[in-house]
Design a protein around this motif. Structure first.
Motif, PDB file in Angstrom:
ATOM      1  N   PHE A 344       0.840  -1.199   0.000  1.00 15.21           N
ATOM      2  CA  PHE A 344       0.000   0.000   0.000  1.00 15.21           C
ATOM      3  C   PHE A 344       0.873   1.245   0.000  1.00 15.21           C
ATOM      4  CE2 PHE A 344      -2.984  -3.046   1.977  1.00 15.21           C
ATOM      5  CZ  PHE A 344      -4.078  -2.849   1.149  1.00 15.21           C
ATOM      6  N   ARG A 345       0.457   2.237  -0.752  1.00 13.95           N
ATOM      7  CA  ARG A 345       1.149   3.522  -0.728  1.00 13.95           C
ATOM      8  C   ARG A 345       0.954   4.173   0.633  1.00 13.95           C
ATOM      9  NH1 ARG A 345       2.343   5.860  -5.587  1.00 13.95           N
ATOM     10  NH2 ARG A 345       2.064   7.919  -4.685  1.00 13.95           N
ATOM     11  N   PRO A 346       1.881   5.011   1.085  1.00 16.53           N
ATOM     12  CA  PRO A 346       1.676   5.731   2.351  1.00 16.53           C
ATOM     13  C   PRO A 346       0.387   6.534   2.327  1.00 16.53           C
ATOM     14  CG  PRO A 346       3.962   5.911   1.656  1.00 16.53           C
ATOM     15  CD  PRO A 346       3.227   5.244   0.531  1.00 16.53           C
ATOM     16  N   GLY A 347      -0.333   6.510   3.434  1.00 21.24           N
ATOM     17  CA  GLY A 347      -1.602   7.224   3.526  1.00 21.24           C
ATOM     18  C   GLY A 347      -2.566   6.510   4.453  1.00 21.24           C
ATOM     19  N   ARG A 348      -3.788   6.997   4.495  1.00 15.76           N
ATOM     20  CA  ARG A 348      -4.816   6.431   5.364  1.00 15.76           C
ATOM     21  C   ARG A 348      -5.788   5.595   4.533  1.00 15.76           C
ATOM     22  NH1 ARG A 348      -6.213   6.610  10.434  1.00 15.76           N
ATOM     23  NH2 ARG A 348      -8.360   6.582  11.144  1.00 15.76           N
ATOM     24  N   LYS A 388       5.279   8.626  -7.747  1.00 14.37           N
ATOM     25  CA  LYS A 388       4.135   9.521  -7.880  1.00 14.37           C
ATOM     26  C   LYS A 388       2.856   8.828  -8.349  1.00 14.37           C
ATOM     27  CE  LYS A 388       2.854  13.906 -10.097  1.00 14.37           C
ATOM     28  NZ  LYS A 388       3.327  14.981 -11.012  1.00 14.37           N
ATOM     29  N   HIS A 389       2.963   7.858  -9.256  1.00 13.18           N
ATOM     30  CA  HIS A 389       1.782   7.317  -9.920  1.00 13.18           C
ATOM     31  C   HIS A 389       1.438   5.914  -9.419  1.00 13.18           C
ATOM     32  CE1 HIS A 389       1.840  10.697 -12.700  1.00 13.18           C
ATOM     33  NE2 HIS A 389       3.126  10.469 -12.915  1.00 13.18           N
ATOM     34  N   GLY A 390       0.199   5.496  -9.693  1.00  8.24           N
ATOM     35  CA  GLY A 390      -0.251   4.155  -9.336  1.00  8.24           C
ATOM     36  C   GLY A 390      -1.017   4.133  -8.031  1.00  8.24           C
TER      37      GLY A 390
END
Length: 402
Positions: A344-348, A388-390
């Motif tokens: 998972f990308r960083p974030g909530r 940046k993408h995905g």
């Protein structure tokens, strides 16, 4: 031409929902029930799908309608397209409305694709010559030319959507209303459809677009409205609408703890959903624990989990039926879902849980939330441009080949 394409004042829609046991499905059961309880009356409660919604939409606007399940998005679109009548309020439409609300809407299954194009145009009040002018464009855009003389009951859901969208977008209506049925189509057709809707809005026509997918709303729409439990919470800038959507999560999550307020038949309910870790690194396994209560005899059921990003986009769906895991309803169950090999990308992120059979037994949206820390799982340090993408990060390797 009027200054506004669509105006509503105090728009409301209320449904009556029968209470008590399910209705008999045989006439003999109904007759026996009436003989045993001749004075019994069905009790109803009122459910407000939309409540006092007022807004003005100018010409040439592409308006995204966002909100959680049950917020009233589809109900609003059905009222504006006159599929159903409001319980109260006023709707003022500045022109004809072309719509695509769900797969197959407005199509006669026994008629061919060609015949349905003319039928849809006639229902919109268009003459044969007017429809014929757009006919070739409709067929070319939809890509169903080979099946034009085939009854649409033999079409796949994707073919249905392509033809129905093409009809709605190309016939000369002043307002175009699209529900999230475009998710049925392939990625290429979705991109093509979004481009067409942008062209429609630029030509001065008005577009209404219901979607859970933030990127499509951001790409297409010039403004957005956020519906919350049937009320218009915000109408304006797209980014602000999504900010309101995100900030409402805590209150919504607390409300969904009450199982009686959640959608579903209630024959089986979750009693607990919990993350084993509230924070994790991108490459960590994601582990979700859940408990299910015993239920009525409804037959085996399966569990499904959706993990959503901060804007409500579904990043991954995990259905227990795909791995052969089914549950018996006559006893409680405790389970664990492990999501492996997904970075998972960083974030909530938020977690929605579903108990499913032929229909939905329990829908627990916002059951849990977790944060992925802003750390890179890759061995080399580089600029943020490389990440940046995905929607997710990938475990990949480049190799030289001989």
């Amino acid at each position: 031409m009027r200054k506004t394409a669509i105006s509503t004042v105090g728009l409301s829609k209320t449904y009556r929902i029968a209470q008590g046991r399910s209705a008999p499905n045989r006439i003999t059961d109904a007759a026996l029930g009436k003989l045993r309880n001749p004075l019994s009356r069905t009790r109803y409660e009122e459910f407000s799908a939309l409540d006092d919604v007022t807004f003005d939409i100018p010409w040439g606007e592409a308006v995204g309608i966002i909100g959680r399940n049950g917020a009233g998005k589809s109900t609003l679109l059905k009222l504006l397209t006159r599929v159903t009548a409001p319980s109260a309020g006023i709707i003022d439409l500045g022109g004809r409305v072309g719509s695509l609300l769900e797969v197959g809407t407005g199509f006669h299954p026994e008629l061919t694709g060609r015949e349905n194009i003319y039928l849809n145009g006639a229902l919109l009040g268009m003459g044969r010559a007017e429809i014929k002018k757009s006919f070739d464009e409709i067929v070319e855009f939809s890509g169903v030319e080979k099946f034009l003389e085939t009854p649409v009951k033999r079409y796949s859901s994707g073919m249905y959507v392509r033809l129905a969208f093409s009809v709605a977008a190309h016939l000369e209506t002043e307002i175009l209303a699209i529900d999230e049925v475009l998710a049925v189509g392939d990625a290429e057709f979705q991109a093509k459809s979004l481009a067409k809707m942008r062209d429609v809005a630029r030509s001065g026509r008005t577009v209404l677009y219901v979607s859970h997918q933030a990127h499509t709303v951001t790409t297409l729409c010039t403004s957005a409205m956020f519906l919350e439990r049937g009320r218009l919470s915000y109408f304006g800038d797209v980014d602000t609408a999504f900010a309101r959507y995100r900030s409402s999560f805590a209150a919504f999550q607390k409300e969904q703890l009450d199982a009686d307020r959640r959608p579903g038949t209630g024959e089986v309910r979750f009693t607990r959903v919990a993350m084993t870790e509230q924070t994790q690194d991108p490459s960590d396994e994601t582990v979700i624990e859940f408990d299910l209560g015993a239920g009525e005899s409804v037959g085996k059921y399966f569990v499904s989990c959706h993990v959503n990003d901060v804007n409500g986009n579904v990043i991954v769906q995990c259905d227990s039926r795909l791995t052969g895991q089914w549950f018996e309803p006559d006893e409680p169950h405790s389970g664990r879902l492990k999501i492996k090999n997904l970075w998972f990308r960083p974030g909530r992120y938020t977690v929605d849980m579903y108990v499913c059979q032929a229909g939905l037994l329990d829908v627990w949206e916002g059951a849990e939330a977790f944060d992925v820390l802003p750390s890179s799982p890759y061995p080399e340090m580089t600029s943020d441009e490389a990440l940046k993408h995905g929607a997710v990060l990938a475990d990949f390797a480049y190799e030289e080949r001989p």
